[in-house]
Design a protein around this motif. Structure first.
Motif: not given
Length: 234
Positions: A206-227
């Motif tokens: 998820l950390e890699v995805l947060s910097s390279t992934g689809n911008p539309r996924l970023q809020p969900e990526i951050q939520r999962s990382l926080n959890l």
């Protein structure tokens, strides 16, 4: 305003007296009552028959056309108590009942709880015994994208609330599904499902995805990382 008993019955409600009366009927009579014009009779028949592994197909067929709230709840409750055979029957119907499934990326939840699946069958399977989890993974791996999308919701929900079910093998299967599928809704649901796997591998992905992934996924990526960070700190 509180509904009257007559109104509840019209919505398919069956009280204990009605259910006990239904239990006096033969099995053949109860199966016939599943198609009764009276919703409360359908509900009572479901509770009287039970045996979800044996009658799963009948209950699913009823669910696929049922409009009354309490009859739908009865079918869902009885099916959720089923075992692997019931789960296999249910898994064939993922994404096929109702029109409430996500067709595009939705809003990211602000809660720490796991979002309840919107698909009716996924919602039922998410509440079943953890022993049916392999059925969900089999369906996710070998089915079309519609079923895969809903299976991921059920998998994530079940594992999130029953952490002992989580395995590294499951995690790698979710990561593989993310990598081989191009559907962004499935990517979004896979990211949510990863929040149920508090491991270094899930965090790194998820950390890699947060910097390279689809911008539309970023809020969900951050939520999962926080959890995941919260769980790892516990």
């Amino acid at each position: 305003m509180k509904s009257s008993k007559v109104e509840l019955i019209q919505r398919g409600y069956a009280d204990e007296e009605m259910i006990q009366a239904a239990k006096l009927k033969t099995e053949a009579e109860l199966i016939k009552d599943l198609n009764s014009k009276l919703a409360w009779e359908r509900t009572a028949a479901v509770y009287a028959l039970k045996q979800p592994d044996r009658f799963a197909s009948l209950y699913i067929e009823l669910l696929s056309k049922e409009k009354k709230l309490y009859t739908r709840l009865a079918c869902s409750e009885v099916l959720a108590a089923g075992g692997e055979e019931c789960a296999r029957r249910l898994s064939e119907w993922l994404g096929m009942i109702g029109h409430n499934q996500h067709q595009c990326i939705g809003l990211t939840s602000k809660k720490k709880s796991y979002p309840l699946p919107r698909d009716l069958i996924a919602r039922i399977m998410a509440k079943m015994d953890g022993r049916i989890l392999p059925v969900l993974f089999t369906q996710a791996i070998f089915s079309d994208e519609k079923k895969l999308s809903e299976a991921l919701d059920a998998i994530g929900f079940m594992v999130f609330y029953h952490p002992a079910l989580a395995t590294e093998q499951q995690l790698h299967q979710i990561l593989r599904l993310f990598n081989v599928c191009e559907n962004e809704v499935i990517h979004w649901k896979a990211v949510t499902a990863l929040s149920a796997y508090p491991t270094p591998a899930a965090c790194r992905f998820l950390e890699v995805l947060s910097s390279t992934g689809n911008p539309r996924l970023q809020p969900e990526i951050q939520r999962s990382l926080n959890l995941l960070y919260d769980k790892c700190d516990d």
